[in-house]
Each structure stands twice: as C-alpha cells, then as structure tokens.
Design an enzyme around this catalytic site. Structure first.
Site, short mmCIF file in Angstrom:
data_model
loop_
_atom_site.label_atom_id
_atom_site.label_comp_id
_atom_site.label_asym_id
_atom_site.label_seq_id
_atom_site.Cartn_x
_atom_site.Cartn_y
_atom_site.Cartn_z
N LYS A 173 0.86 -1.24 0.12
CA LYS A 173 0.01 -0.02 -0.04
C LYS A 173 0.93 1.18 0.01
CE LYS A 173 -3.34 -2.87 0.12
NZ LYS A 173 -4.55 -3.20 0.96
C1 PLP Z 1 -5.22 -4.27 1.39
C2 PLP Z 1 -6.65 -4.24 1.60
C3 PLP Z 1 -7.46 -4.56 2.44
C4 PLP Z 1 -6.89 -5.52 3.76
O1 PLP Z 1 -5.91 -4.78 4.23
P1 PLP Z 1 -4.92 -5.61 5.37
O2 PLP Z 1 -3.99 -4.89 5.78
O3 PLP Z 1 -4.22 -6.50 4.31
O4 PLP Z 1 -5.47 -6.36 6.17
C5 PLP Z 1 -8.96 -4.65 2.57
N1 PLP Z 1 -9.37 -3.96 1.63
C6 PLP Z 1 -8.93 -3.57 0.36
C7 PLP Z 1 -9.45 -2.76 -0.76
C8 PLP Z 1 -7.43 -3.74 0.28
O5 PLP Z 1 -6.60 -3.48 -0.85
#
Ligand code: PLP
Length: 388
Positions: free
Chosen positions: A183
């Site tokens: 991210k």
């Molecule tokens: C990455 C992601 C999540 C989950 O996040 P984590 O930190 O991996 O638990 C939820 N929704 C979307 C759209 C994501 O890209």
C-alpha cells in the site's frame, strides 16, 4: 535475468529503520507513544478529527462495521472488485454482503447500482476507492442518508487521494486504510479507521482492545486505579509501537510517494497510448493515489499468454481482482446466481502493471516494451490459429 519487478512493494530508508530500532530500545513495545503520535498525524493528513489504528486493514474494517452497528442479517452493499476482506468483515458480524456492479471506466461502485440494491436491511454502504481513485462519494453519501445507512469507505488503496478538493478520510462516516507493504505507506502490517464522529471513535477504541475501558468516568463501579471494565465483546486488534513507529516515519514521506506514483502513471499513460488496450479511467476532480495501474486487454483470451510472457521476463503483473462472489466460499454461501456483468467483463481482461515509488523510468520502458511484444506475438499467434 534482470531485476524482478513485483506489481508493488515497500519503499524503506534509513530513517524508517532507525525509527523502529528506537522503539526496540525503549520500554514500551506495544501500544504506547508511537501509536498516539501515528494517530495524531494520520488524523491531520486525512482531515479527520479522530484516527484509530488497528493491526491490519482487515481488523480496521471489522471495527468500522462494528461501530456502524452492523449485526446479524444486516446488509452491506459493496463492490465485487475488491480484496475479499471488504466483504468478509461483514460476515464476521453475521451480516450479509450485497454486491452491486461497478462503473466501466473507474471500476468503482456505481451509485445507480447501489440504489437498486437498497433494502430494509441495508445498514452500511461500503465503496472501495479502487486503485486509489476515489469512488463517487457525494452520490453514495446522498443515497446512504436517504436510506439511513452508514458509509464505510474502504480506502485501503487511497491514502493520500483527494476528492473534489477534500482529502480522502474527511468525507465518509468512517474511512479505512491499510498499511500492508504493497500500500501507499507501510507499518509492516497495520490499518486505521478515521472519522469525525466521537461516538464511532470511542467504539473503535473499545473494539480493538477487548472491549475493555480504563476510563473511570465510563465505569459502572470504579474501585481504584487498577480498575478496568469490559463493556462489549472486542478483540485484540491493537497495533504495536514497533509498527506505529514505522508507519509514522513512512507517513512523513506520503506526499513524495504519491507524487512519484503520479509521475510513473503519467509515463505509463504516454507510453501505452499506441497499444491496443484500455488505460485506467479518471475523473477530473480527483487526485489519484495510484495504488494500482490496471490496463484492460481487448480480449479476455489474450490474458493468460500476456501474463505468462511478462512473468517470463521477470515482470510480475497481477490480476486485481476476480469478483469476490466468485470465490468458492461465497459460491457455497449462496452467491452462485450473483451477476455483475461490468465487473465480470473488467475482471476477465484486467492486468495490473508494476507501480511503486522505487520503479525507475527505465523500468517503465522495460514493462511497456515487454507488454507491446507480448501483445504483438499474441496477435500473430491468434492469426495463425494458435500455431507458432
Ligand atoms: C489491502 C486491502 C484490505 C486489507 O488490508 P490488510 O491490511 O491486508 O488487512 C482491504 N481492502 C482492500 C481494498 C485492500 O486493498
């Protein structure tokens, strides 16, 4: 072979490493001063009054749905083009994900499709800012307020994005972020909910810490400084100070990261213009966070060969995402008849190209060249009826 290019990865520097080491040398490893500092800075950056960090984006979603009052039988309208966690977190609470179709250009939830899925049981509308492009938040908020639903924006792709001059985080009832390494910024694992509503913030804090409060003013029976009362069934969803220190150090670089992602996306836009594929759509009033750069091939039949050709060159393109309801788990839970034609069309042709701040201009050239060659050889293979 040349350096393998993932579709995304973290960008760390010496300051990030020093920030983590400093916590390791301190007295407090788990929730302490770094969590407080990270939350203050997150609230500032996203234009929200409160930020509550969690140990993942998924636990943050769980917390947001809980704070929204979601319970058994309630419905959450969301998009099928997302990571499964957006819908799964509703299932954790016994609620029912309802999938509405997407817009063909932004691949975000279509407000008209949301309207068609409203019911007596709709409690939450959960748009996802797909690829870092904010969803139609004004339209969705309007629909939600008419329906008496809460808007939980899954902005796991969109930290640092703006919508009509407002930062993502200041718009929905609650906005959820993830700090997974792919991210915009990372804390290793981690997530957050930001909100302007003090009642939601309080529920979120309770929920991430077993439902236990140590605030004397909130207790039914205060006996002394050792007192702690459990008021609801929460979880241990706390973020550690080790993770928060990394997240805070990364947050200071968010603007640089986003600016670099925007530059790289523009470079892709220019270089890909002559190729026979569809580039990502964009609305003029958004500042895109560019978590993903996804192209759509002309024909779904091309994808396997193009995917394999790029991977053979060390370019790890990816598919984001097959519709959530297509997972066997959802198929077995009664989603077998669900159809979102625009989502399915997109999902059959999409491919995410490498995009992260550490990518160089030469890397972009390399990806575009490999993609052009793969498309060309695919076209020739097709013309000869699959014979090479
Ligand atoms: C990455 C992601 C999540 C989950 O996040 P984590 O930190 O991996 O638990 C939820 N929704 C979307 C759209 C994501 O890209």
């Amino acid at each position: 072979m040349r350096r393998r290019l993932p579709y995304s990865r973290q960008t760390l520097d010496a300051a990030d490493i020093a920030a983590v080491v400093q916590v390791l040398q301190s007295d407090l490893l788990t929730t302490g001063p770094m969590v407080d500092a990270f939350e203050r800075e997150l609230a500032l950056r996203t234009g929200a009054r409160y930020a509550v960090v969690f140990n993942s984006g998924t636990s943050a979603l769980h917390g947001a749905y809980f704070a929204a009052g979601l319970g058994p039988g309630d419905e959450v309208i969301t998009t099928p083009i997302t990571f499964a966690a957006t819908a799964n977190a509703a299932l954790y609470l016994g609620a029912v994900p309802v999938f509405a179709d997407v817009q063909p250009d932004t691949i975000n939830l279509d407000p008209e499709a949301v309207r068609a899925k409203l019911s007596e049981r709709t409690r939450v509308i959960a748009p996802v800012d797909f690829a870092g492009h904010p969803a139609d938040l004004d339209e969705i908020r309007h629909i939600a307020s008419e329906a008496g639903a809460v808007v939980v924006e899954d902005a796991c792709h969109a930290l640092g994005a703006w919508y009509k001059e407002r930062p993502v985080g200041s718009i929905a009832d609650m906005t959820v972020f993830s700090f997974h390494p792919v991210k915009a910024i990372t804390s290793g694992e981690g997530g957050a909910v930001v909100t302007n509503n003090p009642m939601y913030a309080e529920k979120l804090r309770l929920f991430r810490n077993h439902g236990i409060t140590k605030d004397p003013a909130k207790m039914s029976r205060y006996e002394g400084p050792w007192s702690a009362e459990m008021h609801l069934l929460g979880y241990n969803y706390r973020l550690s100070d080790i993770h928060a220190a990394l997240g805070l150090s990364q947050l200071r670089k968010l603007e640089c990261f986003i600016a670099r992602r925007q530059t790289l996306a523009q470079a892709y836009d220019r270089a890909l213009a002559p190729l026979a594929l569809q580039r990502p759509g964009r609305r003029p009033y958004v500042e895109h966070a560019w978590h993903l750069y996804t192209v759509q091939l002309q024909d779904a039949k091309q994808r396997r060969r193009v995917f394999d050709a790029l991977h053979a060159q060390g370019i790890a393109v990816q598919v984001h995402y097959p519709p959530v309801y297509r997972h066997p788990y959802y198929q077995q839970r009664g989603y077998g008849a669900v159809r979102c034609p625009r989502a399915e069309e997109y999902a059959s042709r999409c491919l995410s190209l490498p995009l992260f701040p550490g990518l160089t201009d030469e890397d972009i050239e390399r990806v575009v060249d490999a993609l052009a060659r793969a498309l060309d050889s695919d076209r020739r293979t097709d013309e000869t009826g699959g014979r090479r």
